[in-house]
Design an enzyme around this catalytic site. Structure first.
Site, mmCIF file in Angstrom:
data_model
loop_
_atom_site.group_PDB
_atom_site.id
_atom_site.type_symbol
_atom_site.label_atom_id
_atom_site.label_comp_id
_atom_site.label_asym_id
_atom_site.label_seq_id
_atom_site.Cartn_x
_atom_site.Cartn_y
_atom_site.Cartn_z
ATOM 1 N N ASP A 1 0.836 -1.199 0.000
ATOM 2 C CA ASP A 1 0.000 0.000 0.000
ATOM 3 C C ASP A 1 0.868 1.245 0.000
ATOM 4 O OD1 ASP A 1 0.807 -0.824 2.575
ATOM 5 O OD2 ASP A 1 -0.830 0.267 3.543
ATOM 6 N N GLU B 1 0.470 -1.724 5.790
ATOM 7 C CA GLU B 1 1.454 -1.093 6.668
ATOM 8 C C GLU B 1 1.041 0.339 7.018
ATOM 9 O OE1 GLU B 1 5.403 1.060 7.528
ATOM 10 O OE2 GLU B 1 3.787 1.491 6.113
#
Length: 436
Positions: free
Chosen positions: A97, A172
Protein backbone atom coordinates in the site's frame (compact mmCIF):
# COMPACT_ATOMS: atom_id res chain seq x y z
CA UNK A 1 32.48 -5.97 16.35
CA UNK A 2 34.73 -8.33 14.35
CA UNK A 3 33.50 -11.32 12.38
CA UNK A 4 35.29 -13.60 14.86
CA UNK A 5 32.87 -12.85 17.70
CA UNK A 6 29.67 -12.80 15.65
CA UNK A 7 27.17 -15.65 16.20
CA UNK A 8 27.41 -16.20 12.44
CA UNK A 9 30.53 -15.75 10.34
CA UNK A 10 30.11 -13.55 7.30
CA UNK A 11 30.64 -15.08 3.91
CA UNK A 12 33.54 -13.48 2.07
CA UNK A 13 32.69 -12.40 -1.46
CA UNK A 14 35.30 -11.62 -4.10
CA UNK A 15 35.64 -9.06 -6.86
CA UNK A 16 34.53 -11.80 -9.25
CA UNK A 17 31.40 -12.37 -7.16
CA UNK A 18 30.60 -8.65 -7.26
CA UNK A 19 31.12 -8.57 -11.01
CA UNK A 20 28.86 -11.59 -11.50
CA UNK A 21 26.06 -9.97 -9.50
CA UNK A 22 26.48 -6.66 -11.30
CA UNK A 23 26.30 -8.40 -14.66
CA UNK A 24 23.09 -10.14 -13.62
CA UNK A 25 21.28 -6.89 -12.69
CA UNK A 26 19.34 -5.74 -15.72
CA UNK A 27 19.01 -1.95 -15.41
CA UNK A 28 16.34 -1.73 -18.08
CA UNK A 29 14.26 -4.43 -16.44
CA UNK A 30 14.57 -2.69 -13.08
CA UNK A 31 13.18 0.52 -14.59
CA UNK A 32 10.38 -1.41 -16.30
CA UNK A 33 9.42 -3.28 -13.15
CA UNK A 34 9.38 -0.11 -11.05
CA UNK A 35 7.14 1.68 -13.52
CA UNK A 36 4.83 -1.29 -14.02
CA UNK A 37 4.40 -2.03 -10.33
CA UNK A 38 4.19 1.58 -9.19
CA UNK A 39 1.60 2.47 -11.82
CA UNK A 40 -0.83 -0.01 -10.31
CA UNK A 41 -3.05 2.08 -8.02
CA UNK A 42 -2.66 0.63 -4.54
CA UNK A 43 -4.07 2.94 -1.89
CA UNK A 44 -4.51 1.23 1.45
CA UNK A 45 -7.30 -1.39 1.40
CA UNK A 46 -6.89 -1.80 -2.37
CA UNK A 47 -3.65 -3.75 -2.62
CA UNK A 48 -4.96 -6.79 -4.52
CA UNK A 49 -3.82 -5.90 -8.04
CA UNK A 50 -0.32 -4.86 -6.93
CA UNK A 51 -0.07 -8.04 -4.84
CA UNK A 52 -1.06 -10.15 -7.84
CA UNK A 53 1.63 -8.47 -9.95
CA UNK A 54 4.29 -9.33 -7.35
CA UNK A 55 2.97 -12.89 -7.03
CA UNK A 56 3.11 -13.42 -10.81
CA UNK A 57 6.57 -11.89 -11.05
CA UNK A 58 7.96 -14.11 -8.27
CA UNK A 59 6.39 -17.15 -9.93
CA UNK A 60 8.02 -16.20 -13.22
CA UNK A 61 11.41 -16.02 -11.49
CA UNK A 62 10.97 -19.40 -9.79
CA UNK A 63 10.64 -18.11 -6.22
CA UNK A 64 7.62 -20.35 -5.49
CA UNK A 65 5.38 -17.58 -4.10
CA UNK A 66 2.43 -18.15 -1.80
CA UNK A 67 -0.44 -15.91 -0.82
CA UNK A 68 -0.89 -15.57 2.94
CA UNK A 69 -4.13 -13.82 3.72
CA UNK A 70 -6.32 -12.85 6.63
CA UNK A 71 -8.53 -11.09 4.07
CA UNK A 72 -8.74 -12.71 0.66
CA UNK A 73 -8.23 -9.59 -1.44
CA UNK A 74 -5.50 -8.13 0.81
CA UNK A 75 -2.94 -10.91 0.83
CA UNK A 76 0.74 -11.06 1.68
CA UNK A 77 3.06 -12.52 -0.94
CA UNK A 78 5.87 -14.77 0.32
CA UNK A 79 8.58 -16.00 -2.05
CA UNK A 80 11.59 -18.17 -1.22
CA UNK A 81 15.10 -18.73 -2.50
CA UNK A 82 18.04 -20.70 -1.15
CA UNK A 83 17.95 -22.69 2.07
CA UNK A 84 20.34 -25.36 0.81
CA UNK A 85 22.48 -25.42 3.96
CA UNK A 86 22.60 -24.28 7.55
CA UNK A 87 23.31 -20.58 7.06
CA UNK A 88 21.19 -17.89 8.71
CA UNK A 89 17.86 -17.01 7.16
CA UNK A 90 17.13 -13.48 5.96
CA UNK A 91 13.73 -11.91 5.27
CA UNK A 92 13.08 -8.82 3.16
CA UNK A 93 9.78 -7.03 3.50
CA UNK A 94 8.14 -4.04 1.83
CA UNK A 95 4.54 -2.90 1.86
CA UNK A 96 2.16 -2.92 -1.08
CA UNK A 97 0.00 0.00 0.00
CA UNK A 98 1.04 3.58 -0.69
CA UNK A 99 0.27 6.72 1.26
CA UNK A 100 -2.68 8.30 -0.52
CA UNK A 101 -6.22 9.52 -0.09
CA UNK A 102 -8.92 6.89 0.39
CA UNK A 103 -10.78 8.32 -2.64
CA UNK A 104 -13.92 8.43 -0.56
CA UNK A 105 -16.12 11.39 0.57
CA UNK A 106 -14.08 11.80 3.75
CA UNK A 107 -11.14 12.97 1.63
CA UNK A 108 -12.90 16.28 0.93
CA UNK A 109 -12.45 17.08 4.61
CA UNK A 110 -8.81 15.99 4.63
CA UNK A 111 -7.14 17.30 1.46
CA UNK A 112 -7.19 20.44 -0.61
CA UNK A 113 -8.67 19.87 -4.11
CA UNK A 114 -5.28 20.41 -5.74
CA UNK A 115 -3.70 17.86 -3.40
CA UNK A 116 -6.31 15.26 -4.30
CA UNK A 117 -5.57 15.90 -7.97
CA UNK A 118 -1.81 15.25 -7.65
CA UNK A 119 -1.03 12.42 -10.12
CA UNK A 120 1.83 11.15 -7.97
CA UNK A 121 -0.63 9.41 -5.60
CA UNK A 122 -1.50 6.76 -8.19
CA UNK A 123 1.05 7.14 -10.99
CA UNK A 124 4.80 6.89 -11.45
CA UNK A 125 7.06 8.04 -14.23
CA UNK A 126 10.72 8.57 -15.10
CA UNK A 127 12.03 12.04 -15.85
CA UNK A 128 15.73 12.70 -16.47
CA UNK A 129 16.63 9.38 -14.79
CA UNK A 130 14.65 10.32 -11.65
CA UNK A 131 11.51 8.51 -10.55
CA UNK A 132 8.40 10.48 -9.69
CA UNK A 133 5.42 9.04 -7.83
CA UNK A 134 4.82 8.28 -4.16
CA UNK A 135 4.70 4.51 -4.69
CA UNK A 136 8.35 4.43 -5.80
CA UNK A 137 9.66 5.72 -2.49
CA UNK A 138 6.89 4.30 -0.32
CA UNK A 139 7.35 1.48 -0.83
CA UNK A 140 7.41 -0.47 -4.05
CA UNK A 141 10.72 0.86 -5.38
CA UNK A 142 12.68 -0.92 -2.61
CA UNK A 143 10.45 -3.97 -3.13
CA UNK A 144 11.60 -4.14 -6.75
CA UNK A 145 15.21 -3.82 -5.54
CA UNK A 146 15.14 -6.91 -3.31
CA UNK A 147 13.32 -9.04 -5.89
CA UNK A 148 15.85 -7.95 -8.50
CA UNK A 149 18.65 -8.72 -6.02
CA UNK A 150 17.33 -12.25 -5.51
CA UNK A 151 16.99 -12.69 -9.27
CA UNK A 152 20.59 -11.53 -9.77
CA UNK A 153 21.91 -13.99 -7.17
CA UNK A 154 20.01 -16.80 -8.82
CA UNK A 155 21.06 -15.81 -12.35
CA UNK A 156 24.70 -15.56 -11.26
CA UNK A 157 24.54 -19.15 -10.02
CA UNK A 158 24.80 -18.60 -6.28
CA UNK A 159 23.22 -21.27 -4.09
CA UNK A 160 22.39 -19.77 -0.73
CA UNK A 161 23.02 -21.77 2.41
CA UNK A 162 20.39 -19.89 4.44
CA UNK A 163 16.88 -19.21 3.26
CA UNK A 164 15.98 -15.90 1.68
CA UNK A 165 12.36 -14.82 2.13
CA UNK A 166 10.91 -12.18 -0.19
CA UNK A 167 7.72 -10.69 1.24
CA UNK A 168 5.26 -8.04 0.09
CA UNK A 169 2.65 -7.02 2.65
CA UNK A 170 -0.58 -5.01 2.69
CA UNK A 171 -1.78 -2.63 5.36
CA UNK A 172 1.45 -1.09 6.67
CA UNK A 173 0.01 2.40 6.30
CA UNK A 174 -3.37 1.54 7.75
CA UNK A 175 -6.22 2.14 8.25
CA UNK A 176 -7.20 1.76 11.91
CA UNK A 177 -10.67 0.90 13.28
CA UNK A 178 -12.37 3.80 15.09
CA UNK A 179 -15.93 4.93 15.85
CA UNK A 180 -18.28 3.55 13.18
CA UNK A 181 -15.38 2.22 11.12
CA UNK A 182 -15.09 -1.31 12.52
CA UNK A 183 -14.47 -4.85 11.29
CA UNK A 184 -11.97 -6.39 8.91
CA UNK A 185 -12.61 -3.73 6.25
CA UNK A 186 -10.99 -1.21 8.58
CA UNK A 187 -7.95 -3.30 9.54
CA UNK A 188 -4.43 -2.35 8.55
CA UNK A 189 -1.33 -3.76 10.20
CA UNK A 190 -3.01 -6.86 11.64
CA UNK A 191 -3.27 -8.40 8.18
CA UNK A 192 0.17 -7.38 6.91
CA UNK A 193 3.65 -8.24 8.20
CA UNK A 194 2.36 -9.42 11.59
CA UNK A 195 0.01 -11.92 9.99
CA UNK A 196 2.67 -12.96 7.47
CA UNK A 197 5.19 -13.63 10.24
CA UNK A 198 2.68 -15.70 12.22
CA UNK A 199 1.18 -17.68 9.32
CA UNK A 200 3.53 -17.34 6.36
CA UNK A 201 5.76 -20.34 6.97
CA UNK A 202 8.85 -18.19 7.44
CA UNK A 203 11.65 -18.66 9.99
CA UNK A 204 13.95 -15.64 9.69
CA UNK A 205 17.03 -15.09 11.81
CA UNK A 206 17.18 -11.50 10.55
CA UNK A 207 14.89 -9.14 8.67
CA UNK A 208 15.26 -6.01 6.57
CA UNK A 209 12.35 -3.64 6.21
CA UNK A 210 13.14 -2.38 2.72
CA UNK A 211 12.07 1.25 2.77
CA UNK A 212 13.79 4.45 1.74
CA UNK A 213 16.35 5.64 4.29
CA UNK A 214 18.72 7.56 2.00
CA UNK A 215 21.08 4.57 2.38
CA UNK A 216 21.14 4.89 6.16
CA UNK A 217 20.57 2.16 8.73
CA UNK A 218 18.09 2.19 11.62
CA UNK A 219 17.13 -0.57 14.03
CA UNK A 220 15.08 1.46 16.52
CA UNK A 221 11.65 2.83 15.72
CA UNK A 222 8.62 4.48 17.25
CA UNK A 223 5.29 2.89 17.87
CA UNK A 224 2.19 4.94 18.44
CA UNK A 225 -1.09 5.35 20.23
CA UNK A 226 -4.09 7.02 18.64
CA UNK A 227 -6.17 8.88 21.19
CA UNK A 228 -9.72 10.17 21.09
CA UNK A 229 -10.50 13.06 23.44
CA UNK A 230 -14.20 13.89 23.79
CA UNK A 231 -15.78 16.94 25.38
CA UNK A 232 -19.51 16.94 26.16
CA UNK A 233 -21.87 19.89 26.52
CA UNK A 234 -25.42 21.03 25.85
CA UNK A 235 -27.32 21.73 22.64
CA UNK A 236 -27.72 25.50 22.77
CA UNK A 237 -30.55 26.78 20.54
CA UNK A 238 -29.07 29.74 18.66
CA UNK A 239 -32.01 32.21 18.99
CA UNK A 240 -32.02 31.98 22.80
CA UNK A 241 -28.26 31.69 23.31
CA UNK A 242 -26.64 33.86 25.98
CA UNK A 243 -23.01 34.23 24.95
CA UNK A 244 -21.97 35.83 28.21
CA UNK A 245 -22.97 32.90 30.39
CA UNK A 246 -23.35 29.85 28.16
CA UNK A 247 -21.05 29.55 25.14
CA UNK A 248 -17.65 29.02 26.76
CA UNK A 249 -19.13 26.85 29.50
CA UNK A 250 -21.59 24.64 27.57
CA UNK A 251 -20.67 24.54 23.86
CA UNK A 252 -18.24 21.56 23.52
CA UNK A 253 -16.85 22.81 20.22
CA UNK A 254 -15.87 26.10 21.86
CA UNK A 255 -14.54 24.30 24.95
CA UNK A 256 -12.45 22.07 22.70
CA UNK A 257 -10.33 25.13 21.89
CA UNK A 258 -8.91 25.00 25.42
CA UNK A 259 -8.23 21.27 25.09
CA UNK A 260 -6.40 21.86 21.83
CA UNK A 261 -4.28 24.58 23.44
CA UNK A 262 -3.34 22.27 26.32
CA UNK A 263 -2.51 19.35 24.01
CA UNK A 264 -0.36 21.50 21.74
CA UNK A 265 1.59 22.84 24.72
CA UNK A 266 2.13 19.25 25.90
CA UNK A 267 3.24 18.17 22.42
CA UNK A 268 6.06 20.70 22.46
CA UNK A 269 7.50 19.32 25.69
CA UNK A 270 6.68 15.65 25.02
CA UNK A 271 9.20 15.21 22.23
CA UNK A 272 11.97 16.68 24.37
CA UNK A 273 11.07 14.67 27.46
CA UNK A 274 10.89 11.36 25.60
CA UNK A 275 13.74 11.70 23.09
CA UNK A 276 15.80 8.51 23.15
CA UNK A 277 19.35 7.90 22.01
CA UNK A 278 19.88 4.59 20.23
CA UNK A 279 23.03 3.14 18.75
CA UNK A 280 20.92 1.91 15.86
CA UNK A 281 18.68 4.88 15.36
CA UNK A 282 20.43 8.03 16.40
CA UNK A 283 17.97 10.25 18.24
CA UNK A 284 14.49 8.75 18.32
CA UNK A 285 12.11 11.72 18.64
CA UNK A 286 8.50 10.72 19.32
CA UNK A 287 6.02 13.49 18.54
CA UNK A 288 2.35 14.32 19.12
CA UNK A 289 -0.09 15.88 16.67
CA UNK A 290 -3.84 16.54 16.53
CA UNK A 291 -4.92 14.99 13.23
CA UNK A 292 -8.73 15.02 13.13
CA UNK A 293 -11.77 16.63 14.73
CA UNK A 294 -15.48 15.76 14.77
CA UNK A 295 -18.48 17.54 16.23
CA UNK A 296 -22.03 18.27 15.23
CA UNK A 297 -24.12 17.69 12.11
CA UNK A 298 -23.71 20.37 9.41
CA UNK A 299 -27.18 19.52 8.07
CA UNK A 300 -28.78 20.71 11.28
CA UNK A 301 -27.02 23.57 13.06
CA UNK A 302 -29.89 25.46 14.59
CA UNK A 303 -28.36 24.38 17.86
CA UNK A 304 -24.82 23.52 18.90
CA UNK A 305 -23.56 19.97 19.13
CA UNK A 306 -23.48 18.20 22.49
CA UNK A 307 -20.32 16.31 21.52
CA UNK A 308 -16.93 17.25 20.09
CA UNK A 309 -13.91 14.96 19.70
CA UNK A 310 -10.33 15.37 18.59
CA UNK A 311 -8.02 12.55 17.50
CA UNK A 312 -4.34 12.49 18.40
CA UNK A 313 -1.35 10.67 16.94
CA UNK A 314 0.95 10.06 19.91
CA UNK A 315 4.24 8.54 18.80
CA UNK A 316 6.03 6.39 21.38
CA UNK A 317 9.72 5.51 21.61
CA UNK A 318 11.04 1.97 22.05
CA UNK A 319 11.03 2.14 25.86
CA UNK A 320 7.74 3.97 26.43
CA UNK A 321 4.66 2.21 27.77
CA UNK A 322 1.04 2.94 27.00
CA UNK A 323 0.10 3.20 30.68
CA UNK A 324 2.65 5.93 31.33
CA UNK A 325 1.57 7.89 28.24
CA UNK A 326 -2.07 7.57 29.27
CA UNK A 327 -1.39 8.98 32.74
CA UNK A 328 0.72 11.80 31.34
CA UNK A 329 -1.95 12.95 28.88
CA UNK A 330 -4.75 12.79 31.44
CA UNK A 331 -2.67 14.75 33.95
CA UNK A 332 -2.09 17.48 31.35
CA UNK A 333 -5.83 17.80 30.72
CA UNK A 334 -6.69 17.82 34.42
CA UNK A 335 -4.15 20.56 35.03
CA UNK A 336 -5.79 22.62 32.27
CA UNK A 337 -9.20 22.28 33.93
CA UNK A 338 -10.70 19.56 31.76
CA UNK A 339 -11.37 16.88 34.36
CA UNK A 340 -14.68 15.99 32.71
CA UNK A 341 -13.42 15.15 29.20
CA UNK A 342 -13.21 11.54 28.08
CA UNK A 343 -9.71 10.37 27.12
CA UNK A 344 -9.31 7.00 25.49
CA UNK A 345 -6.73 5.28 23.25
CA UNK A 346 -8.25 3.44 20.30
CA UNK A 347 -4.99 2.11 18.82
CA UNK A 348 -1.76 1.05 20.48
CA UNK A 349 1.32 -0.36 18.78
CA UNK A 350 4.59 -0.56 20.70
CA UNK A 351 7.85 0.79 19.38
CA UNK A 352 10.85 -1.51 19.34
CA UNK A 353 14.61 -1.72 19.08
CA UNK A 354 16.75 -4.60 17.88
CA UNK A 355 18.99 -6.24 20.44
CA UNK A 356 22.25 -4.32 19.86
CA UNK A 357 24.36 -7.49 20.02
CA UNK A 358 22.05 -9.85 18.14
CA UNK A 359 21.69 -7.42 15.21
CA UNK A 360 25.46 -7.20 14.59
CA UNK A 361 25.71 -9.92 11.92
CA UNK A 362 23.05 -8.12 9.86
CA UNK A 363 24.74 -4.76 10.38
CA UNK A 364 28.10 -6.24 9.44
CA UNK A 365 26.67 -7.73 6.25
CA UNK A 366 25.13 -4.41 5.24
CA UNK A 367 28.34 -2.53 6.12
CA UNK A 368 30.32 -4.94 3.97
CA UNK A 369 27.92 -4.59 1.04
CA UNK A 370 27.72 -0.81 1.38
CA UNK A 371 31.52 -0.53 1.42
CA UNK A 372 31.69 -2.47 -1.85
CA UNK A 373 28.99 -0.42 -3.58
CA UNK A 374 29.19 3.10 -2.12
CA UNK A 375 32.32 3.07 0.06
CA UNK A 376 32.62 2.94 3.84
CA UNK A 377 30.26 1.52 6.46
CA UNK A 378 26.56 2.26 6.26
CA UNK A 379 25.74 5.45 8.20
CA UNK A 380 23.01 5.70 10.82
CA UNK A 381 19.84 6.84 9.13
CA UNK A 382 18.25 10.21 9.77
CA UNK A 383 16.29 10.54 12.98
CA UNK A 384 13.03 10.79 11.05
CA UNK A 385 13.40 7.13 10.01
CA UNK A 386 13.66 6.00 13.62
CA UNK A 387 10.89 8.34 14.78
CA UNK A 388 8.08 6.63 12.88
CA UNK A 389 6.49 3.21 12.54
CA UNK A 390 8.07 0.84 10.09
CA UNK A 391 7.43 -2.86 9.84
CA UNK A 392 10.80 -3.85 11.28
CA UNK A 393 9.02 -3.21 14.58
CA UNK A 394 7.03 -6.39 13.92
CA UNK A 395 10.19 -8.47 13.78
CA UNK A 396 12.06 -6.76 16.61
CA UNK A 397 9.03 -7.21 18.88
CA UNK A 398 9.30 -10.94 18.09
CA UNK A 399 13.04 -11.10 18.90
CA UNK A 400 14.12 -11.24 15.25
CA UNK A 401 16.87 -8.63 14.83
CA UNK A 402 15.68 -6.27 12.15
CA UNK A 403 16.67 -3.00 10.49
CA UNK A 404 15.15 -0.62 8.02
CA UNK A 405 17.37 0.29 5.10
CA UNK A 406 16.76 1.42 1.56
CA UNK A 407 17.56 3.89 -1.19
CA UNK A 408 16.90 7.61 -1.45
CA UNK A 409 13.41 8.15 -0.04
CA UNK A 410 12.19 11.09 -2.11
CA UNK A 411 12.45 10.85 -5.88
CA UNK A 412 15.21 8.25 -6.15
CA UNK A 413 17.21 8.02 -9.34
CA UNK A 414 17.72 4.90 -11.42
CA UNK A 415 21.30 4.81 -10.13
CA UNK A 416 19.98 4.90 -6.55
CA UNK A 417 17.81 1.84 -7.11
CA UNK A 418 20.55 -0.05 -8.93
CA UNK A 419 22.94 0.68 -6.04
CA UNK A 420 20.34 -0.49 -3.53
CA UNK A 421 19.80 -3.70 -5.50
CA UNK A 422 23.54 -4.38 -5.43
CA UNK A 423 23.68 -3.75 -1.67
CA UNK A 424 20.74 -6.07 -1.01
CA UNK A 425 22.31 -8.82 -3.12
CA UNK A 426 25.76 -8.57 -1.57
CA UNK A 427 24.42 -8.33 1.98
CA UNK A 428 22.31 -11.43 1.34
CA UNK A 429 25.34 -13.33 0.07
CA UNK A 430 27.47 -12.18 3.01
CA UNK A 431 24.88 -13.15 5.60
CA UNK A 432 23.17 -16.24 4.20
CA UNK A 433 26.36 -17.78 2.84
CA UNK A 434 26.52 -20.24 -0.02
CA UNK A 435 27.01 -23.88 -0.75
CA UNK A 436 29.28 -25.28 -3.40
Amino acid sequence: MSDAVLPFSLNQFSAADIAAIDAAIDRDELVRRVLELCNIPSPTRREREAGQYVFDWMAEEGFAPEKVALVEDRFNVVGRFGGEGDGPNLLFSSHLDTESPFYEPVDRHTYRPETLADPQWLQAWLEDEVFFGYAVGNDRGPMVCFIMAAKALKAAGFKLSGSLYLTACPGEIGPEPVDEHQGVASLGKELGAAYMLAHGGVAPDFAISAEGTDFGLNWAACGYAYYKITVYGEALFTPILDHETQTARLNPIVRMGGVIEAVNAWARTYEKTHAYESEGGGTVTPKVQICAIRGGNPQSIGASSEVCSIYLDVNMGPLQTIGAVDRELKAVLRAAGFEDCEVRPYVFRAGAEADPVAVQPLKAALDKAHASVRGGPMPVGHTVYSSMWRDHNVFNLNRIPSVTMGPVRWRPSVDDLVACTRIYALATLALCGRVA
